[in-house]
Design a protein around this motif. Structure first.
Motif, PDB file in Angstrom:
ATOM      1  N   GLY A 104       0.820  -1.209   0.000  1.00 25.72           N
ATOM      2  CA  GLY A 104       0.000   0.000   0.000  1.00 25.72           C
ATOM      3  C   GLY A 104       0.853   1.258   0.000  1.00 25.72           C
ATOM      4  N   GLU A 105       1.916   1.267   0.795  1.00 25.21           N
ATOM      5  CA  GLU A 105       2.796   2.436   0.839  1.00 25.21           C
ATOM      6  C   GLU A 105       3.563   2.613  -0.469  1.00 25.21           C
ATOM      7  OE1 GLU A 105       2.465   4.767   3.090  1.00 25.21           O
ATOM      8  OE2 GLU A 105       0.969   3.442   3.982  1.00 25.21           O
ATOM      9  N   VAL A 106       3.981   1.511  -1.082  1.00 29.89           N
ATOM     10  CA  VAL A 106       4.647   1.600  -2.384  1.00 29.89           C
ATOM     11  C   VAL A 106       3.695   2.198  -3.414  1.00 29.89           C
ATOM     12  CG1 VAL A 106       5.493   0.181  -4.323  1.00 29.89           C
ATOM     13  CG2 VAL A 106       6.361  -0.211  -2.010  1.00 29.89           C
ATOM     14  N   THR A 107       2.445   1.784  -3.391  1.00 31.12           N
ATOM     15  CA  THR A 107       1.460   2.305  -4.343  1.00 31.12           C
ATOM     16  C   THR A 107       1.225   3.796  -4.120  1.00 31.12           C
ATOM     17  OG1 THR A 107       0.419   0.113  -4.358  1.00 31.12           O
ATOM     18  CG2 THR A 107      -0.819   1.917  -5.361  1.00 31.12           C
ATOM     19  N   VAL A 108       1.081   4.210  -2.883  1.00 38.21           N
ATOM     20  CA  VAL A 108       0.893   5.639  -2.576  1.00 38.21           C
ATOM     21  C   VAL A 108       2.106   6.437  -3.053  1.00 38.21           C
ATOM     22  CG1 VAL A 108       0.725   7.323  -0.695  1.00 38.21           C
ATOM     23  CG2 VAL A 108      -0.717   5.278  -0.669  1.00 38.21           C
ATOM     24  N   ALA A 109       3.307   5.944  -2.785  1.00 38.71           N
ATOM     25  CA  ALA A 109       4.521   6.658  -3.202  1.00 38.71           C
ATOM     26  C   ALA A 109       4.614   6.734  -4.722  1.00 38.71           C
ATOM     27  CB  ALA A 109       5.760   5.968  -2.624  1.00 38.71           C
ATOM     28  N   ALA A 110       4.279   5.642  -5.408  1.00 33.75           N
ATOM     29  CA  ALA A 110       4.374   5.626  -6.873  1.00 33.75           C
ATOM     30  C   ALA A 110       3.388   6.602  -7.516  1.00 33.75           C
ATOM     31  CB  ALA A 110       4.135   4.213  -7.393  1.00 33.75           C
ATOM     32  N   TYR A 111       2.247   6.800  -6.896  1.00 38.01           N
ATOM     33  CA  TYR A 111       1.200   7.663  -7.450  1.00 38.01           C
ATOM     34  C   TYR A 111       1.218   9.080  -6.862  1.00 38.01           C
ATOM     35  CZ  TYR A 111      -1.089   3.911 -10.030  1.00 38.01           C
ATOM     36  OH  TYR A 111      -1.375   2.926 -10.932  1.00 38.01           O
ATOM     37  N   ILE A 136       9.353  -4.867  -0.844  1.00 39.23           N
ATOM     38  CA  ILE A 136       8.460  -4.774  -2.001  1.00 39.23           C
ATOM     39  C   ILE A 136       9.032  -3.731  -2.964  1.00 39.23           C
ATOM     40  CG2 ILE A 136       6.114  -4.285  -2.808  1.00 39.23           C
ATOM     41  CD1 ILE A 136       6.151  -6.647  -0.910  1.00 39.23           C
ATOM     42  N   LEU A 137       9.410  -4.183  -4.164  1.00 36.04           N
ATOM     43  CA  LEU A 137       9.916  -3.283  -5.201  1.00 36.04           C
ATOM     44  C   LEU A 137       8.771  -2.671  -6.011  1.00 36.04           C
ATOM     45  CD1 LEU A 137      12.766  -5.561  -6.579  1.00 36.04           C
ATOM     46  CD2 LEU A 137      12.982  -3.655  -4.951  1.00 36.04           C
ATOM     47  N   GLY A 138       7.680  -3.409  -6.104  1.00 37.56           N
ATOM     48  CA  GLY A 138       6.532  -2.944  -6.868  1.00 37.56           C
ATOM     49  C   GLY A 138       5.380  -3.910  -6.701  1.00 37.56           C
ATOM     50  N   CYS A 139       4.227  -3.508  -7.207  1.00 34.65           N
ATOM     51  CA  CYS A 139       3.055  -4.368  -7.110  1.00 34.65           C
ATOM     52  C   CYS A 139       2.066  -4.004  -8.214  1.00 34.65           C
ATOM     53  CB  CYS A 139       2.399  -4.259  -5.738  1.00 34.65           C
ATOM     54  SG  CYS A 139       1.943  -2.590  -5.235  1.00 34.65           S
ATOM     55  N   VAL A 140       1.118  -4.901  -8.431  1.00 35.79           N
ATOM     56  CA  VAL A 140       0.076  -4.687  -9.422  1.00 35.79           C
ATOM     57  C   VAL A 140      -1.172  -5.425  -8.966  1.00 35.79           C
ATOM     58  CG1 VAL A 140       0.709  -6.667 -10.882  1.00 35.79           C
ATOM     59  CG2 VAL A 140      -0.433  -4.688 -11.900  1.00 35.79           C
ATOM     60  N   THR A 141      -2.319  -4.860  -9.300  1.00 31.68           N
ATOM     61  CA  THR A 141      -3.595  -5.500  -9.021  1.00 31.68           C
ATOM     62  C   THR A 141      -4.092  -6.142 -10.306  1.00 31.68           C
ATOM     63  OG1 THR A 141      -4.074  -3.852  -7.317  1.00 31.68           O
ATOM     64  CG2 THR A 141      -5.935  -5.154  -8.145  1.00 31.68           C
ATOM     65  N   LEU A 142      -4.081  -7.458 -10.349  1.00 30.88           N
ATOM     66  CA  LEU A 142      -4.581  -8.213 -11.483  1.00 30.88           C
ATOM     67  C   LEU A 142      -6.073  -8.456 -11.221  1.00 30.88           C
ATOM     68  CD1 LEU A 142      -2.788 -11.029 -13.288  1.00 30.88           C
ATOM     69  CD2 LEU A 142      -5.135 -11.392 -12.579  1.00 30.88           C
ATOM     70  N   CYS A 143      -6.910  -8.132 -12.200  1.00 31.59           N
ATOM     71  CA  CYS A 143      -8.360  -8.148 -12.011  1.00 31.59           C
ATOM     72  C   CYS A 143      -8.992  -9.298 -12.787  1.00 31.59           C
ATOM     73  CB  CYS A 143      -8.958  -6.822 -12.462  1.00 31.59           C
ATOM     74  SG  CYS A 143      -8.178  -5.383 -11.697  1.00 31.59           S
ATOM     75  N   PRO A 144      -9.154 -10.438 -12.152  1.00 33.51           N
ATOM     76  CA  PRO A 144      -9.743 -11.578 -12.855  1.00 33.51           C
ATOM     77  C   PRO A 144     -11.236 -11.371 -13.097  1.00 33.51           C
ATOM     78  CG  PRO A 144      -9.321 -12.147 -10.564  1.00 33.51           C
ATOM     79  CD  PRO A 144      -8.800 -10.751 -10.773  1.00 33.51           C
ATOM     80  N   ALA A 147       8.180   1.124  -6.518  1.00 35.30           N
ATOM     81  CA  ALA A 147       8.770   1.957  -5.466  1.00 35.30           C
ATOM     82  C   ALA A 147       9.720   2.957  -6.105  1.00 35.30           C
ATOM     83  CB  ALA A 147       9.510   1.083  -4.458  1.00 35.30           C
ATOM     84  N   PRO A 148       9.687   4.227  -5.674  1.00 33.03           N
ATOM     85  CA  PRO A 148      10.560   5.230  -6.291  1.00 33.03           C
ATOM     86  C   PRO A 148      12.031   4.808  -6.346  1.00 33.03           C
ATOM     87  CG  PRO A 148       8.957   6.310  -4.894  1.00 33.03           C
ATOM     88  CD  PRO A 148       8.789   4.817  -4.674  1.00 33.03           C
ATOM     89  N   GLU A 149      12.519   4.132  -5.322  1.00 28.14           N
ATOM     90  CA  GLU A 149      13.927   3.719  -5.304  1.00 28.14           C
ATOM     91  C   GLU A 149      14.216   2.544  -6.243  1.00 28.14           C
ATOM     92  OE1 GLU A 149      11.856   1.669  -1.823  1.00 28.14           O
ATOM     93  OE2 GLU A 149      11.794   3.655  -2.734  1.00 28.14           O
ATOM     94  N   ALA A 150      13.178   1.913  -6.781  1.00 31.32           N
ATOM     95  CA  ALA A 150      13.366   0.767  -7.685  1.00 31.32           C
ATOM     96  C   ALA A 150      13.068   1.111  -9.143  1.00 31.32           C
ATOM     97  CB  ALA A 150      12.482  -0.391  -7.229  1.00 31.32           C
ATOM     98  N   ARG A 151      12.765   2.372  -9.426  1.00 33.92           N
ATOM     99  CA  ARG A 151      12.459   2.749 -10.806  1.00 33.92           C
ATOM    100  C   ARG A 151      13.668   2.531 -11.710  1.00 33.92           C
ATOM    101  NH1 ARG A 151       9.181   8.099  -9.040  1.00 33.92           N
ATOM    102  NH2 ARG A 151       7.256   7.006  -8.506  1.00 33.92           N
ATOM    103  N   GLY A 152      13.382   2.176 -12.958  1.00 32.61           N
ATOM    104  CA  GLY A 152      14.439   1.975 -13.938  1.00 32.61           C
ATOM    105  C   GLY A 152      15.104   0.616 -13.863  1.00 32.61           C
TER     106      GLY A 152
END
Length: 167
Positions: A15-22, A61-69, A91-96
């Motif tokens: 959740g924190e990674v998602t907030v930071a990414a957005y 957690i480097l990143g995450c995604v919500t897959l919507c079945p 995560a901002p520190e994992a970009r690139g």
């Protein structure tokens, strides 16, 4: 890096990674959408939350995604024969480092293996880094999918058709 289904222990960090990414695309901490971005537990319960972690640190957690079945209330655009994913976040520190691409490819592979016709997603017009990634993966703009979840917020639709992308 490894990709895996999130566990309850991952929810807070995802959740924190998602907030930071957005963060650059919200109105700040008071934006009501921030609480939705932070709520990884609900996304995992009502869809599937996937995380990317370093090979040697399963708790990072480097990143995450919500897959919507099919049947998920998180599906916004997709028809019954299409896949959809949302809230791709790095995560901002994992970009690139290829995290977003690995997560997006995992979603595409999953829907391709389920014999979906393709995948549809939406994105804010300002998310140009994401658009470059989607273009590399074979997505194309689909203006017929554009929509507004709220007044003043316009989302652009993107589509990949597996028959066309397999060339």
């Amino acid at each position: 890096m490894q990709l895996r289904r999130a566990t309850p222990d991952d929810h807070a960090r995802a959740g924190e990674v998602t907030v930071a990414a957005y963060a650059d695309f919200t109105l700040g901490p008071a934006d009501p959408y921030v609480s939705r971005l932070r709520d990884a537990a609900t996304r995992d319960r009502e869809a599937e939350l996937w995380v990317a972690t370093p090979d040697d640190r399963d708790d990072e957690i480097l990143g995450c995604v919500t897959l919507c079945p099919p049947g998920s209330p998180w599906r916004e655009l997709s028809g019954p024969d299409e896949g959809e994913f949302r809230m791709l976040a790095v995560a901002p520190e994992a970009r690139g480092q290829g995290v977003g691409e690995a997560l997006a490819r995992m979603c595409l592979d999953r829907f391709r293996s389920e014999r979906r016709r393709g995948v549809v997603i939406c994105s804010l017009p300002e998310m140009t880094d994401a658009h470059r990634l989607y273009g590399r993966l074979g997505f194309r703009r689909a203006p017929e999918l554009d929509w507004s979840p709220l007044d003043g917020v316009r989302l652009h639709g993107y589509r990949i058709d597996f028959e066309e992308s397999q060339g």
